[in-house]
Design a protein around this motif. Structure first.
Motif, short mmCIF file in Angstrom:
data_model
loop_
_atom_site.label_atom_id
_atom_site.label_comp_id
_atom_site.label_asym_id
_atom_site.label_seq_id
_atom_site.Cartn_x
_atom_site.Cartn_y
_atom_site.Cartn_z
N ILE A 194 0.86 -1.19 0.00
CA ILE A 194 0.00 0.00 0.00
C ILE A 194 0.90 1.24 0.00
O ILE A 194 2.07 1.17 0.38
CB ILE A 194 -0.96 0.04 1.23
CG1 ILE A 194 -0.18 0.29 2.54
CG2 ILE A 194 -1.76 -1.24 1.34
CD1 ILE A 194 -1.09 0.56 3.72
N SER B 217 -1.09 7.72 2.50
CA SER B 217 -2.52 7.42 2.42
C SER B 217 -3.14 7.68 3.78
O SER B 217 -2.44 7.89 4.78
CB SER B 217 -2.75 5.96 2.02
OG SER B 217 -4.14 5.71 1.81
N THR C 132 -6.40 2.72 5.04
CA THR C 132 -5.86 1.77 4.06
C THR C 132 -5.04 0.71 4.78
O THR C 132 -5.18 -0.49 4.52
CB THR C 132 -4.99 2.50 3.01
OG1 THR C 132 -5.68 3.68 2.57
CG2 THR C 132 -4.69 1.62 1.82
N ALA C 133 -4.19 1.15 5.69
CA ALA C 133 -3.36 0.20 6.45
C ALA C 133 -4.21 -0.57 7.47
O ALA C 133 -4.02 -1.78 7.65
CB ALA C 133 -2.23 0.95 7.16
N VAL D 246 -5.93 -3.58 6.05
CA VAL D 246 -5.01 -4.71 5.84
C VAL D 246 -4.83 -5.46 7.17
O VAL D 246 -4.92 -6.70 7.22
CB VAL D 246 -3.64 -4.20 5.32
CG1 VAL D 246 -2.61 -5.32 5.31
CG2 VAL D 246 -3.79 -3.57 3.93
N PRO E 26 0.77 -4.55 6.31
CA PRO E 26 1.05 -3.59 5.24
C PRO E 26 2.54 -3.58 4.89
O PRO E 26 3.38 -3.82 5.76
CB PRO E 26 0.65 -2.24 5.85
CG PRO E 26 0.17 -2.48 7.21
CD PRO E 26 0.42 -3.90 7.58
N VAL F 135 -2.50 -2.38 -3.28
CA VAL F 135 -3.65 -1.48 -3.14
C VAL F 135 -3.26 -0.06 -3.56
O VAL F 135 -2.72 0.70 -2.74
CB VAL F 135 -4.17 -1.46 -1.67
CG1 VAL F 135 -5.38 -0.53 -1.54
CG2 VAL F 135 -4.54 -2.86 -1.20
N MET G 204 -4.15 3.78 -4.24
CA MET G 204 -5.18 4.69 -3.70
C MET G 204 -5.15 5.97 -4.54
O MET G 204 -4.09 6.55 -4.76
CB MET G 204 -4.87 4.96 -2.23
CG MET G 204 -5.97 5.68 -1.48
SD MET G 204 -6.01 7.46 -1.74
CE MET G 204 -4.70 8.01 -0.67
N GLU H 35 -8.32 -1.84 -5.50
CA GLU H 35 -8.17 -0.37 -5.47
C GLU H 35 -8.86 0.25 -4.26
O GLU H 35 -10.01 -0.09 -3.96
CB GLU H 35 -8.75 0.24 -6.75
CG GLU H 35 -8.01 -0.18 -8.00
CD GLU H 35 -8.69 0.35 -9.26
OE1 GLU H 35 -8.74 1.58 -9.44
OE2 GLU H 35 -9.17 -0.47 -10.06
N ASP H 36 -8.15 1.16 -3.61
CA ASP H 36 -8.77 2.02 -2.61
C ASP H 36 -9.23 3.27 -3.35
O ASP H 36 -8.45 4.20 -3.58
CB ASP H 36 -7.75 2.37 -1.50
CG ASP H 36 -8.36 3.27 -0.43
OD1 ASP H 36 -9.38 3.94 -0.72
OD2 ASP H 36 -7.80 3.35 0.69
#
Ligand SMILES: Cc1ncc(COP(=O)(O)O)c(C=O)c1O
Length: 388
Positions: free
Chosen positions: A94, A98, A102-103, A106, A113, A158, A160, A185-186
């Motif tokens: 990732i 971000s 996002t992390a 995971v 991550p 991933v 973003m 995808e984020d």
């Protein structure tokens, strides 16, 4: 040159100068009528016609075959990763630059991550840096890409789409395919953003969208998983609705599921908001034009604009400071906020957060540099009247 008052003056010129938040929701369509209908009919909870309609509408708007709506983007990303095959003990690549979710998503899968650098041209994951880096850490074990330093499988990448600016997805997909790694995808920030006319979130195996209160389209809180993969969509729906086998009265659950459903009330808001998406995008694109013009005569700063071949939704307007004036960032933030113009820096790099500082990471010089030079400006679509 003391940039702070000069920037505040220009931001006020664009926003009209009254106190303004970073991103306020805009309810000017059928929101009230649709929400009232839920209350009038009693269909306020986790099933209802607006849930089904919002899923259909999202599929139509994004061009994905399926959309599964969920309680928020974070839970959506967790499930998107799980149904794409991410398992406890895996690693997921990732961007270091971000939002923390996002992390977190995971970690919620029991995975780890692995942080990657950004591309200054898109503000998102850098495909070229990844292409150089992956061969230095990967080895193939029984056809699986494994990080030779940790022994863990690299299960997904991933990308973003930062502030609505699309990652170079064709290049990223090339890299991912070369190494046989799934892409999820984020797209939390990029509803309405396109790459060569194709919606962000439709390049990888699946994607997550967020409808948090600050997003371009809001359901109060909410998210969605979009995908072309029918089996994956079915599994996502099943897992997010307690993994209950459909039956008139029996309660039989065949997996450890989640209650990540989006209530009908929220979906009703989403349907009304989605009807206005193109207006919101047009307003935010016009706002970008106005900021660009306002800053044109000011050396040391530039508004980040979309790359050729993409349409950005300009979710958050992004000012980039030259390196020579990056030291003025906090003074600019203080001056604009004191004047009632809400601005903010980009997130602290995820590699700097205590729970993620020991995770594997490639060198991130671009992300580190960008993190010191980004200022987000007031971005609500209502700042442009007559469009939104
Ligand atoms: C990049 C990114 N990822 C994930 C999320 C998480 O979405 P949510 O707040 O709906 O859980 C957000 C937004 O909040 C986001 O901006």
């Amino acid at each position: 040159m003391d940039l702070a008052p000069l920037i505040t003056e220009r931001v006020c010129r664009v926003t009209g100068g009254a106190r303004v938040a970073l991103h306020e929701p805009c309810f000017k369509g059928n929101e009230w009528a649709y929400v009232k209908e839920c209350i009038d009919t009693g269909w306020v909870s986790s099933v209802g016609s607006y849930v089904d309609r919002f899923e259909r509408d999202l599929a139509e708007v994004t061009g994905a075959k399926h959309a599964v709506v969920v309680s928020n983007g974070t839970s959506g990303l967790q499930i998107a990763l799980q149904v794409s095959g991410v398992q406890p003990g895996d690693e997921v690549i990732i961007p270091a630059l971000s939002f923390v979710a996002t992390a977190n998503a995971v970690m919620h899968c029991g995975a780890h991550p692995h942080f990657a650098d950004s591309d200054a041209a898109t503000l998102g994951l850098c495909p070229a840096a990844l292409a150089d880096y992956l061969p230095t850490i990967l080895e193939q074990r029984a056809g699986v890409s494994v990080n030779r330093h940790t022994g863990r499988r690299i299960a997904a990448i991933v990308p973003m789409h930062t502030f609505g600016h699309p990652v170079d997805m064709p290049a990223l997909m090339d890299v991912a395919n070369r190494f046989g790694i799934v892409v999820v995808e984020d797209a939390a920030e990029s509803l309405g953003s396109l790459i060569d006319g194709r919606h962000t979130g439709t390049h990888g195996r699946c994607a997550m969208l967020s409808f948090n209160g600050n997003k371009i389209v809001t359901t109060g809180g909410g998210g969605a998983i979009v995908t072309d993969d029918t089996q994956l969509a079915k599994h996502a729906k099943h897992l997010t609705t307690t993994a209950k086998q459909p039956h008139k009265w029996a309660f039989f659950h065949d997996e450890v599921g989640y209650n990540y459903r989006m209530p009908n009330l929220n979906a009703a808001l989403g349907c009304a908001q989605l009807e206005q998406l193109e207006g919101f995008v047009a307003a935010k694109r016009e706002l970008a034009t106005r900021y660009t013009a306002a800053f044109a005569d000011l050396p040391g700063v530039v508004l980040f604009t979309e790359r050729a071949g993409t349409r950005a939704n300009y979710w958050l307007q992004t000012l980039i400071l030259d390196r020579a004036v990056a030291g003025q960032r906090d003074a600019i933030l203080a001056h604009t906020n004191d004047a009632g113009q809400m601005t903010r820096p980009v997130w602290e790099l995820l590699t700097q957060l205590p729970m993620y500082s020991a995770c594997p990471a490639m060198e991130t010089p671009v992300a580190k540099d960008l993190a010191l030079r980004i200022i987000n400006l007031p971005s609500g679509p209502q700042l442009v009247t007559g469009i939104a």
